[in-house]
Design an enzyme around this catalytic site. Structure first.
Site, mmCIF file in Angstrom:
data_model
loop_
_atom_site.group_PDB
_atom_site.id
_atom_site.type_symbol
_atom_site.label_atom_id
_atom_site.label_comp_id
_atom_site.label_asym_id
_atom_site.label_seq_id
_atom_site.Cartn_x
_atom_site.Cartn_y
_atom_site.Cartn_z
ATOM 1 N N CYS A 259 0.816 -1.222 0.000
ATOM 2 C CA CYS A 259 0.000 0.000 0.000
ATOM 3 C C CYS A 259 0.850 1.272 0.000
ATOM 4 C CB CYS A 259 -0.961 -0.037 1.172
ATOM 5 S SG CYS A 259 -1.933 -1.560 1.116
ATOM 6 N N HIS B 71 -2.255 8.390 5.871
ATOM 7 C CA HIS B 71 -2.490 7.045 5.335
ATOM 8 C C HIS B 71 -3.845 6.538 5.839
ATOM 9 C CE1 HIS B 71 -1.585 3.220 3.567
ATOM 10 N NE2 HIS B 71 -1.682 2.586 4.717
ATOM 11 N N GLU C 159 0.419 6.001 13.186
ATOM 12 C CA GLU C 159 0.682 7.137 12.300
ATOM 13 C C GLU C 159 0.631 8.439 13.105
ATOM 14 O OE1 GLU C 159 -2.017 7.697 9.005
ATOM 15 O OE2 GLU C 159 -0.582 8.979 7.950
ATOM 16 N N LYS D 69 -9.255 8.346 2.615
ATOM 17 C CA LYS D 69 -9.735 6.965 2.435
ATOM 18 C C LYS D 69 -11.135 6.793 3.021
ATOM 19 C CE LYS D 69 -5.305 4.488 2.131
ATOM 20 N NZ LYS D 69 -4.307 5.523 2.526
ATOM 21 N N HIS E 8 -9.714 2.151 0.293
ATOM 22 C CA HIS E 8 -8.264 1.990 0.226
ATOM 23 C C HIS E 8 -7.888 1.399 -1.134
ATOM 24 C CE1 HIS E 8 -4.214 1.344 1.079
ATOM 25 N NE2 HIS E 8 -4.270 0.621 2.165
ATOM 26 N N PHE F 64 2.064 -3.265 3.941
ATOM 27 C CA PHE F 64 2.467 -4.562 4.500
ATOM 28 C C PHE F 64 3.885 -4.857 4.016
ATOM 29 C CE2 PHE F 64 -2.170 -6.250 4.563
ATOM 30 C CZ PHE F 64 -2.379 -5.630 5.780
#
Lengths: 411, 81
Positions: A162, A302, A313, A334, A339, A399
């Site tokens: 991502c 994010h 974050e 998002k 996403h 990830f």
């Protein structure tokens, strides 16, 4: 002194608009792109998640039938966004040998791969299409964009889950700074609303299961967030050496002032709870941009809406920006788009560039009860950004422990 | 059993589907590569679709001999006989 890199063209196809003007108008209003899926396979495979955020304008309404046939849906989105960005840049003739592509994906041609597997099992090897390999390869989108626009200074495909879309901007900036290219079409594309990725992300408990209320499922920073909403689409940005853009009198949206990529080396999927890798990425990106924490007025976070992802974050932003974090307008777009995995960084970079250019921070929807452990100044109604010299950040994490940050400055 | 005209029309439809070329451009004397600009990947897709449509088998080693649309029509007609 490194070459300055500016942004001169923007393109996107997303769950809240099939082009940049529509997406941006909606991003300011605050709409949800998430809806119940009508596909028979949701029930057939008894998927635990019944909704996703599809592009509002299907690719076959934009591309010709023959174009669409030869491209995986992810590459279709890439070509649509790249063409819009190219047109928007006003570039016509260029030195093709000085024009590169950096187009990312998280997963690549998953529809092509799995359709071909079905064909093999049901009809045998003879029926597996000869275009299967170029359609499924992860570099398919970068290659399709390069072919479509005649970019010959390399067609690159950063893959970091991502964080991929943001890493493409990092790569694009480096290509121009190092003198290997004058223009880069940078972006990301993803098309993974397929039963297998939905089942796989679901089995790792990453997706929201708010099946009875998809529009309110993506709720970053809300205490009742329960996972992300799968989105799809693409974002594209024309990066250009400043002297090249000035020489042709181009409209300049802003400066891609700095980027950074780090790795957590902590866990394959879980974010470092201290946000150390993300903090290093934020600090390094600001340093790269010759910017101070106090210059930052806006962050496109994010913020995927997962219970475990949103907090680190904040920890990282607090560590990198100090008390100044309280003065920063944070948007979690998002909440609207879902996403877009490997495309998310590119689409959010488009929004960040527009936020700086138009001095408007986009809306975060579905924030009803803010998680007390994330005391950020979240933009729940589109808000003006201050006059004067400003800097905005866009963060992406993936990830694998990937952290990527871009810094956009007004010109 | 399809007539040669029917095979030509069916082939033109398959070529149109794969390449976007107008069906009337697909004429017997046209070369797949030189006139219709069909690359080897598209050619294989056309071959496999023709096999399914006409219920024939076109062996891989035969494909290189199918230079023109007429060659393909004749091969399919022969294979159906």
């Amino acid at each position: 002194m490194a070459r300055k890199v500016v942004i001169t063209g923007l393109g996107a196809t997303t769950p809240i608009g099939g082009d940049v003007p529509t997406m941006w108008k909606n991003a300011l209003i605050g709409v949800s792109g998430a809806h119940t899926l009508g596909d028979e396979w949701v029930e057939k495979y008894q998927l635990p998640v019944h909704f996703a955020a599809r592009v509002t304008v299907p690719a076959d309404q934009v591309l010709t039938r023959v174009e669409a046939k030869r491209l995986d849906p992810s590459s279709q989105f890439a070509v649509i966004a790249a063409r819009e960005a190219w047109k928007d840049s006003g570039l016509t003739t260029v030195d093709n040998d000085r024009f590169a592509v950096a187009f990312a994906t998280g997963i690549g041609g998953v529809w092509t791969l799995l359709d071909a597997w079905d064909t093999l099992r049901e009809k045998g090897p003879r029926r597996v299409l000869p275009m299967t390999v170029p359609m499924l390869m992860p570099n398919g989108a970068a290659a399709a964009v390069s072919l479509d626009l005649g970019a010959r200074a390399g067609a690159h495909t950063p893959v970091s889950a991502c964080a991929s879309g943001t890493e493409a901007l990092h790569q694009g900036l480096e290509l121009i700074r190092s003198g290997k290219a004058d223009i880069v079409m940078a972006g990301g594309a993803e098309a993974a609303i397929h039963p297998l990725p939905l089942a796989a992300f679901s089995s790792m408990q990453a997706l929201s299961r708010r099946n009875d209320d998809p529009e309110h499922a993506s709720r970053p920073y809300d205490i009742d967030r329960d996972g992300f909403v799968m989105g799809e689409g693409a974002g594209a940005l024309v990066l250009e050496a400043e002297e090249h853009a000035l020489a042709r009198g181009a409209r300049i949206y802003g400066e891609l002032a700095g980027t950074s990529v780090t790795a957590d080396a902590y866990h394959i999927t879980a974010p470092d709870p201290e946000g150390l890798g993300a903090t290093r990425a934020l600090k390094a990106a600001l340093f790269d941009a010759r910017a101070q924490a106090q210059d930052v007025v806006h962050v496109n976070a994010h913020a995927t809406s997962t219970p475990v992802g949103d907090r680190p974050e904040y920890t990282a932003l607090k560590a990198a920006l100090g008390d100044h974090v309280d003065n920063v307008a944070v948007s979690a777009t998002k909440s609207q788009t879902g996403h877009l995995l490997g495309a998310s960084g590119a689409v959010e970079a488009v929004m960040t560039v527009l936020a700086v250019y138009e001095r408007k921070a986009p809306t975060t929807i579905n924030l009803e009860n803010q998680d007390p452990e994330i005391p950020l100044d979240v933009v729940t109604t589109a808000r003006d950004l201050p006059a004067g010299d400003i800097v905005a950040l866009s963060n992406s994490f993936g990830f694998g422990g990937h952290n990527a940050v871009v810094v956009v400055r007004n010109v | 059993m399809a007539s040669n005209e029917e095979i030509l029309a069916g082939l033109a439809e398959i070529v149109n589907e794969e390449t976007g070329l107008a069906p009337e451009a697909v004429e017997l004397d046209k070369s797949f590569t030189d006139d219709l600009d069909i690359d080897s990947i598209s050619m294989m897709t056309i071959v496999v679709n023709a096999e399914e449509k006409f219920g024939v088998r076109i062996p891989d080693e035969e494909v290189k001999n199918l230079k023109t649309v007429g060659d393909a029509v004749n091969f399919i007609a022969g294979a159906q006989a």
